[in-house]
Design a protein around this motif. Structure first.
Motif, PDB file in Angstrom:
ATOM      1  N   SER A 107       5.203   3.613  13.159  1.00 29.04           N
ATOM      2  CA  SER A 107       3.766   3.690  13.384  1.00 29.04           C
ATOM      3  C   SER A 107       3.006   3.773  12.072  1.00 29.04           C
ATOM      4  O   SER A 107       1.987   3.101  11.880  1.00 29.04           O
ATOM      5  CB  SER A 107       3.436   4.891  14.270  1.00 29.04           C
ATOM      6  OG  SER A 107       2.048   5.044  14.423  1.00 29.04           O
ATOM      7  N   LYS A 140       4.420  -3.145   2.880  1.00 29.87           N
ATOM      8  CA  LYS A 140       3.506  -4.263   3.119  1.00 29.87           C
ATOM      9  C   LYS A 140       4.004  -5.068   4.311  1.00 29.87           C
ATOM     10  O   LYS A 140       5.206  -5.122   4.598  1.00 29.87           O
ATOM     11  CB  LYS A 140       3.375  -5.143   1.884  1.00 29.87           C
ATOM     12  CG  LYS A 140       4.658  -5.791   1.370  1.00 29.87           C
ATOM     13  CD  LYS A 140       4.330  -6.611   0.135  1.00 29.87           C
ATOM     14  CE  LYS A 140       5.554  -7.109  -0.605  1.00 29.87           C
ATOM     15  NZ  LYS A 140       5.206  -7.883  -1.810  1.00 29.87           N
ATOM     16  N   THR A 141       3.041  -5.693   4.991  1.00 25.42           N
ATOM     17  CA  THR A 141       3.340  -6.494   6.173  1.00 25.42           C
ATOM     18  C   THR A 141       3.422  -7.962   5.791  1.00 25.42           C
ATOM     19  O   THR A 141       2.498  -8.511   5.184  1.00 25.42           O
ATOM     20  CB  THR A 141       2.264  -6.297   7.249  1.00 25.42           C
ATOM     21  OG1 THR A 141       2.189  -4.901   7.584  1.00 25.42           O
ATOM     22  CG2 THR A 141       2.586  -7.091   8.498  1.00 25.42           C
ATOM     23  N   LYS A 158       0.842  -1.194   0.000  1.00 25.65           N
ATOM     24  CA  LYS A 158       0.000   0.000   0.000  1.00 25.65           C
ATOM     25  C   LYS A 158       0.878   1.245   0.000  1.00 25.65           C
ATOM     26  O   LYS A 158       1.991   1.230   0.519  1.00 25.65           O
ATOM     27  CB  LYS A 158      -0.910   0.011   1.227  1.00 25.65           C
ATOM     28  CG  LYS A 158      -1.905  -1.143   1.275  1.00 25.65           C
ATOM     29  CD  LYS A 158      -2.755  -1.068   2.531  1.00 25.65           C
ATOM     30  CE  LYS A 158      -3.746  -2.224   2.592  1.00 25.65           C
ATOM     31  NZ  LYS A 158      -4.561  -2.187   3.831  1.00 25.65           N
ATOM     32  N   ILE A 160       1.983   4.526   1.444  1.00 21.13           N
ATOM     33  CA  ILE A 160       1.942   5.157   2.757  1.00 21.13           C
ATOM     34  C   ILE A 160       1.946   6.675   2.630  1.00 21.13           C
ATOM     35  O   ILE A 160       1.259   7.373   3.377  1.00 21.13           O
ATOM     36  CB  ILE A 160       3.139   4.696   3.614  1.00 21.13           C
ATOM     37  CG1 ILE A 160       3.182   3.163   3.682  1.00 21.13           C
ATOM     38  CG2 ILE A 160       3.071   5.301   5.006  1.00 21.13           C
ATOM     39  CD1 ILE A 160       1.946   2.526   4.254  1.00 21.13           C
ATOM     40  N   VAL A 213       7.790  -5.737   8.208  1.00 15.76           N
ATOM     41  CA  VAL A 213       7.288  -4.848   7.172  1.00 15.76           C
ATOM     42  C   VAL A 213       8.400  -4.598   6.164  1.00 15.76           C
ATOM     43  O   VAL A 213       9.544  -4.315   6.537  1.00 15.76           O
ATOM     44  CB  VAL A 213       6.797  -3.506   7.762  1.00 15.76           C
ATOM     45  CG1 VAL A 213       6.548  -2.480   6.655  1.00 15.76           C
ATOM     46  CG2 VAL A 213       5.511  -3.718   8.555  1.00 15.76           C
ATOM     47  N   LEU A 260       3.828   2.632   9.305  1.00 13.89           N
ATOM     48  CA  LEU A 260       3.925   1.343   8.612  1.00 13.89           C
ATOM     49  C   LEU A 260       3.066   0.268   9.263  1.00 13.89           C
ATOM     50  O   LEU A 260       2.992  -0.850   8.760  1.00 13.89           O
ATOM     51  CB  LEU A 260       5.382   0.880   8.574  1.00 13.89           C
ATOM     52  CG  LEU A 260       6.371   1.794   7.848  1.00 13.89           C
ATOM     53  CD1 LEU A 260       7.774   1.205   7.911  1.00 13.89           C
ATOM     54  CD2 LEU A 260       5.949   2.040   6.418  1.00 13.89           C
ATOM     55  N   GLY A 261       2.438   0.596  10.377  1.00 15.71           N
ATOM     56  CA  GLY A 261       1.591  -0.372  11.056  1.00 15.71           C
ATOM     57  C   GLY A 261       2.339  -1.311  11.975  1.00 15.71           C
ATOM     58  O   GLY A 261       1.784  -2.321  12.429  1.00 15.71           O
TER      59      GLY A 261
END
Length: 759
Positions: free
Chosen positions: A410, A384-385, A371, A373, A391, A412-413
């Motif tokens: 953060s 991507k995770t 995705k 960011i 990541v 980046l999830g």
């Protein structure tokens, strides 16, 4: 060796086997929705080689076999590059009447390019050779049925029906040969025709089929081919091309294993029709927006296809080494099929090392779409995770100078952690970060990190350190600017002996009133220096000044590390009355005396795309108008970049306003007169002539709703581009100058002089 299935008896036998639930080869189908039950086709993004980029119009058995052998001997096959695919021109194409056909209306293999052997079709001969190497073989087709089949009213194998029973008069897209018409799938025999063709391909040993020229109107064709390949019982990858409609993404996903999201990656800009250079940076950069838009639709079974990977031939790729890493990183983050378009028999050793980078290939083969960011004028961040929680993040610099590109754990999830390890998948360098993830990235380059959270500070890793230039907001015509240079220690450990400098072009005055050195920068802190910059005034439409920042520091007892960042500051002049400006893409404008300039991005001015910048005169176009302008220069951002005169009822309504036409020059396709023939606010018709030179003069003459466009190379002799009628033209219209780079994310410039409209 496999033998081609022939005749009604074979067709009847196959039908009986299918009725009983048995397949002729014992294989499984290639439909994407079957992948969940064990069909390996489409489980991961496909890797291989395709003929179009380098071989183009003259594929031969010898050439294809040599490329397939090179896949094997180079070691690329061991890394998963297993498909060797023939694109267009494998069949006989005598002219506009369409491809030659056999007794059942199917294309005929060109026996000169692909000689038959021992009763085998020439394509099957090559397929057998490719399979003998442990590789897979692919072929190319387009929707519909050849006009030659219709003219001959050929039989449909195994049925009482014929070509004229199923053919329509609608033209289908066959880009190079032409002569294909539609199929009415409500008619008996239509599906049987496609079944017959698919059966022939399966009999030849095809493992991959690309259907080119597919549009929204071809959904029934795609359904028919998907079903037909399914019924062959052979696992055949089905790929759709090109520029598929995102609004039908669910359909493409259901019926195929991959779909092209945009036009060709090739630039078609080589001298005398040469394949080299294969592509350009602008072509690669145009994919960033596609990757962001299509991210939700790719995954196991079927993947978003961003076209060929043009890596392998060094400078002949058309890309710098940094741009090659960018292409492979973006494609891999997007889990795109990776099909090499290069000449594998002359591989560049450095390029081969890039292609064999197993860490990067693993990013592609995870089948996860990244995705976006963040997206800024000169940078993009995609991430991507992974299944294990890591990541993978790509920090892309789309600008023309090195710069800092940054994000955070953060964003980046990533879960909150004591520290983060950053593994650079290209350089293999390991650093650590406390949460800010950044890098100094070369022009058009990338840093590709695998990020992993840890409880404690990563042992033995140097801190992630980055350097950037932060310019304060200023009007575009201002010659006084302020910039802050920032050296950031993003890690948990300190660095020492830091120093910053900033330089600019001759005549520029740079001053600062703060310290430019620091003995220590603690982890999570930064050295910041603010500079005042005075740029000399200029009469140029767009006066660009290049600034270069440099930072140095030490970590522990290691040597001094140097980082660089740069920016180009462009100063223009205000555009004044009676002119107005408008942009439907990123653009800037300038006026200096009688000169007018436009710097604009934009994907195109044609069909559904209306991305342009314009300097215009409201309501100045009317019956009897004669508009002229001198085009001094135009950036060669693409062979289809456009600069010239635009007319529209309302130039500020780019997607709806009728009365629309444009008389433009292009770097590679001469002078064009484009117009909207049906009043829907989109250019759909075109006349073209000549080869653009600079300077050029353009002239547009209106008589009622009829327009004549001319060009001149000396302002004396005028050459007609075309005369067209635009019934939706209002009595008075906006008329202006326009520029589009035909390369999303890339800025082109057009400089004009003596823009006049009379009487």
């Amino acid at each position: 060796m496999r033998r081609q299935i022939r005749g009604a008896l074979a067709a009847l036998t196959g039908a009986l086997l299918l009725t009983m639930g048995v397949t002729a080869t014992g294989g499984q189908s290639a439909r994407a929705d079957d992948n969940a039950v064990g069909n390996a086709v489409g489980a991961k993004p496909a890797l291989g080689w395709s003929s179009w980029s380098f071989v183009r119009r003259n594929p031969t058995a010898q050439t294809i076999e040599a490329q397939a052998k090179a896949l094997k001997t180079s070691g690329l096959a061991k890394n998963g590059f297993v498909y060797a695919n023939v694109d267009d021109f494998w069949y006989q194409c005598p002219g506009s009447q369409g491809p030659d056909v056999d007794q059942y209306g199917r294309w005929v293999t060109d026996p000169v390019k692909f000689p038959p052997k021992g009763g085998e079709n020439g394509i099957q001969v090559v397929a057998d050779y490719v399979h003998s190497l442990g590789l897979k073989f692919g072929l190319y087709v387009t929707p519909g049925i050849s006009q030659q089949a219709v003219a001959k009213n050929t039989a449909i194998e195994g049925t009482p029906y014929h070509a004229r029973d199923i053919a329509t008069t609608t033209t289908e897209s066959n880009y190079n040969c032409g002569g294909m018409v539609g199929i009415d799938y409500t008619k008996p025999g239509a599906q049987s025709f496609i079944d017959s063709w698919a059966g022939q391909f399966a009999g030849w040993g095809i493992d991959y089929l690309k259907i080119d020229g597919v549009g929204t109107w071809d959904q029934q064709d795609v359904q028919a081919w998907s079903d037909a390949l399914h019924h062959t019982g052979r696992p055949i990858h089905l790929e759709l091309s090109n520029n598929l409609d995102i609004n039908n993404a669910a359909t493409w996903k259901k019926l195929s294993n991959g779909w092209r999201t945009g036009g060709d990656i090739e630039c078609y800009c080589g001298p005398d029709g040469s394949s080299y250079p294969l592509t350009t940076w602008a072509s690669v950069a145009s994919r960033f927006d596609q990757v962001a838009a299509w991210a939700p639709y790719g995954g196991p079974g079927g993947y978003n296809d961003y076209d060929s990977l043009e890596i392998g031939n060094g400078a002949n790729n058309g890309l710098t080494p940094d741009e090659r890493r960018t292409q492979m990183s973006l494609w891999s983050l997007a889990a795109s099929p990776l099909f090499l378009g290069t000449d594998l028999t002359h591989l560049d050793p450095a390029d081969l090392a890039l292609l064999k980078n197993t860490d990067v290939l693993a990013v592609d083969q995870d089948g996860i779409d990244a995705k976006r960011i963040s997206s800024e004028a000169n940078s993009q961040v995609f991430a991507k995770t992974e299944a294990n929680g890591d990541v993978v993040v790509g920090l892309f610099n789309t600008g023309s100078a090195p710069r800092e590109v940054a994000t955070t754990a953060s964003a980046l999830g990533l879960a909150k952690a004591g520290d983060y390890s950053l593994r650079d998948l290209w350089s293999k360098r390991l650093t650590e970060s406390a949460g800010r993830i950044a890098a100094n990235v070369p022009a058009h380059g990338v840093v590709l990190y695998r990020v992993h959270g840890s409880r404690h500070v990563v042992s033995g890793a140097a801190p992630d350190v980055s350097f950037g230039l932060d310019w304060a907001s200023a009007s575009s015509d201002s010659t006084t600017r302020t910039v802050t240079a920032v050296l950031s220690d993003n890690g948990s450990r300190s660095v020492t002996d830091a120093a910053l400098t900033l330089t600019g072009p001759a005549g520029t005055k740079i001053t600062t009133h703060s310290a430019t050195r620091a003995r220590t920068i603690r982890g999570g802190h930064a050295l910041k220096v603010t500079y005042s910059v005075a740029i000399p005034s200029s009469a140029k439409l767009f006066d660009s000044s290049d600034f270069k920042g440099s930072a140095t520091y030490r970590f522990k007892s290691a040597g001094r590390t140097r980082l660089a960042a740069g920016d180009t500051i462009t100063v223009n002049h205000q555009v004044t009355a009676p002119y107005k400006t408008f942009a439907s893409t990123t653009a800037s404008f300038s006026q200096s005396g009688t000169q007018l300039g436009i710097r604009a991005q934009g994907a195109d001015l044609y069909n559904g795309t209306n991305e342009y910048g314009t300097v215009y005169l409201p309501g100045a176009e009317h019956d009897g108008s004669v508009t002229t302008v001198k085009l001094n220069s135009q950036s060669d951002t693409d062979v289809w970049a456009k600069a010239g005169i635009m007319v529209r009822n309302d130039i500020t309504q780019p997607n709806t306003s009728p009365g629309y036409l444009a008389l433009v020059a292009t770097p590679g396709n001469g002078y064009l007169l484009d117009w909207d023939s049906d009043g829907d606010g989109k250019l759909d018709s075109q006349d073209s002539t000549g080869t653009a030179v600079y300077p050029s003069w353009l002239k547009l003459v209106r008589n009622g709703t009829t327009y004549s466009g001319y060009y001149s190379t000396d302002d004396v002799t005028w050459n007609l581009v075309g005369t067209i009628d635009v019934p939706t033209a209002a009595a008075t219209q906006d008329v202006g100058l326009t520029q589009t780079s035909h390369a999303s994310g890339t800025t082109g410039e057009a400089d004009f002089d003596s823009f006049t409209t009379t009487p």
